[in-house]
Design a protein around this motif. Structure first.
Motif, short mmCIF file in Angstrom:
data_model
loop_
_atom_site.label_atom_id
_atom_site.label_comp_id
_atom_site.label_asym_id
_atom_site.label_seq_id
_atom_site.Cartn_x
_atom_site.Cartn_y
_atom_site.Cartn_z
N ARG A 1 0.82 -1.21 0.00
CA ARG A 1 0.00 0.00 0.00
C ARG A 1 0.86 1.26 0.00
N SER A 2 2.09 1.16 0.47
CA SER A 2 2.99 2.30 0.48
C SER A 2 4.43 1.79 0.38
N GLU A 3 5.24 2.53 -0.36
CA GLU A 3 6.65 2.14 -0.48
C GLU A 3 7.43 2.47 0.78
N TYR A 4 7.03 3.53 1.47
CA TYR A 4 7.81 4.01 2.61
C TYR A 4 7.04 4.06 3.93
N GLU A 5 5.75 4.33 3.88
CA GLU A 5 4.98 4.51 5.10
C GLU A 5 4.62 3.17 5.73
N SER A 6 4.69 3.11 7.04
CA SER A 6 4.35 1.90 7.77
C SER A 6 2.88 1.55 7.56
N ILE A 7 2.60 0.27 7.45
CA ILE A 7 1.21 -0.14 7.29
C ILE A 7 0.41 0.14 8.55
N PHE A 8 1.11 0.33 9.67
CA PHE A 8 0.43 0.61 10.93
C PHE A 8 -0.03 2.07 11.01
N LYS A 9 0.42 2.88 10.07
CA LYS A 9 -0.01 4.29 10.02
C LYS A 9 -1.07 4.53 8.95
N ILE A 10 -1.38 3.51 8.19
CA ILE A 10 -2.39 3.63 7.13
C ILE A 10 -3.69 3.02 7.67
N PRO A 11 -4.77 3.79 7.69
CA PRO A 11 -6.03 3.25 8.23
C PRO A 11 -6.44 1.95 7.52
N LEU A 12 -6.88 1.01 8.31
CA LEU A 12 -7.26 -0.31 7.81
C LEU A 12 -8.28 -0.23 6.67
N LEU A 13 -9.26 0.66 6.82
CA LEU A 13 -10.33 0.74 5.83
C LEU A 13 -10.17 1.91 4.86
N SER A 14 -8.96 2.46 4.75
CA SER A 14 -8.76 3.54 3.77
C SER A 14 -8.90 3.00 2.34
N ASN A 15 -8.75 1.71 2.17
CA ASN A 15 -9.02 1.06 0.89
C ASN A 15 -9.97 -0.11 1.16
N PRO A 16 -11.27 0.17 1.21
CA PRO A 16 -12.22 -0.90 1.53
C PRO A 16 -12.22 -2.02 0.48
N PHE A 17 -11.86 -1.69 -0.77
CA PHE A 17 -11.81 -2.73 -1.80
C PHE A 17 -10.78 -3.80 -1.42
N LEU A 18 -9.61 -3.36 -0.96
CA LEU A 18 -8.57 -4.31 -0.57
C LEU A 18 -9.02 -5.10 0.66
N PHE A 19 -9.56 -4.42 1.64
CA PHE A 19 -10.01 -5.07 2.87
C PHE A 19 -11.00 -6.19 2.56
N PHE A 20 -12.02 -5.88 1.77
CA PHE A 20 -13.06 -6.87 1.49
C PHE A 20 -12.59 -7.93 0.50
N SER A 21 -11.66 -7.59 -0.38
CA SER A 21 -11.12 -8.61 -1.29
C SER A 21 -10.30 -9.63 -0.51
N LEU A 22 -9.59 -9.17 0.52
CA LEU A 22 -8.82 -10.11 1.34
C LEU A 22 -9.75 -11.00 2.16
N ILE A 23 -10.85 -10.46 2.64
CA ILE A 23 -11.82 -11.30 3.36
C ILE A 23 -12.40 -12.35 2.42
N ALA A 24 -12.77 -11.95 1.22
CA ALA A 24 -13.32 -12.89 0.24
C ALA A 24 -12.29 -13.98 -0.09
N SER A 25 -11.05 -13.58 -0.28
CA SER A 25 -10.00 -14.55 -0.59
C SER A 25 -9.74 -15.49 0.59
N PHE A 26 -9.80 -14.96 1.80
CA PHE A 26 -9.63 -15.78 3.00
C PHE A 26 -10.73 -16.85 3.07
N LEU A 27 -11.96 -16.44 2.82
CA LEU A 27 -13.07 -17.40 2.84
C LEU A 27 -12.91 -18.45 1.74
#
Length: 173
Positions: free
Chosen positions: A98-124
């Motif tokens: 999601r970022s080349e330099y910024e920590s993933i812990f500083k990027i809001p989890l749902l700032s990209n809901p498409f990625l969040f829900f695609s990972l849930i779908a893939s997990f299922l």
């Protein structure tokens, strides 16, 4: 197994690639100097990180595969562990990307809901790959235990640790 390789491509490259296209722009990107036009499609950073992550993922998958076999798992179960390790490495690497330099812990989890829900779908879908009898028959998989899950998660989470350390060093430069 060839069908398992196709499965990995389906659950790790399909939805996540499209979802990453909707990632909000990075902060401070306009303050960075422009890329050297001679650099090519892949920047030095991307090449270095690809090598680091590729070696880590390869080692982690082989480690979990061999560990499963050494603990008495059948070849089918060891392959299931290896495939699931690869899938989870890719899930965590999608978050890293999601970022080349910024920590993933500083990027809001749902700032990209498409990625969040695609990972849930893939997990299922991955759970179906492991536990549904029809998928077990098609892909030659076997159910995995809680201990297997623990190993898979611990090993695949290492990609977050390694990339976070790399990002930290690059930010300090």
């Amino acid at each position: 197994m060839p069908a398992q390789i196709l499965w990995i491509n389906l659950v790790t490259n399909g939805l996540q690639d499209v979802a990453l296209a909707f990632e909000p722009g990075e902060k401070g990107v306009l303050e960075r100097p422009p890329r050297d036009p001679k650099e090519g499609i892949m920047s030095k950073l991307l090449i270095e990180r690809t090598i680091i992550v590729g070696v880590l993922i390869s080692a982690g998958i082989v480690f979990n595969f061999m560990n499963a076999l050494e603990n008495g798992a059948s070849i089918e179960k060891a392959r299931t562990v290896a495939v699931t390790t690869m899938v989870f490495f890719q899930f965590f690497q999608a978050w890293n990307s999601r970022s080349e330099y910024e920590s993933i812990f500083k990027i809001p989890l749902l700032s990209n809901p498409f990625l969040f829900f695609s990972l849930i779908a893939s997990f299922l879908a991955q759970l179906a790959f492991i536990y549904l009898p029809a998928f077990q028959w098609i892909f030659r998989t076997q159910p995995i235990s809680m201990a297997d899950w623990q190993n898979i998660l611990l090993v695949s989470l290492s990609v977050i640790v390694v990339v976070e350390i790399d990002k930290w060093f690059r930010r300090k430069r």
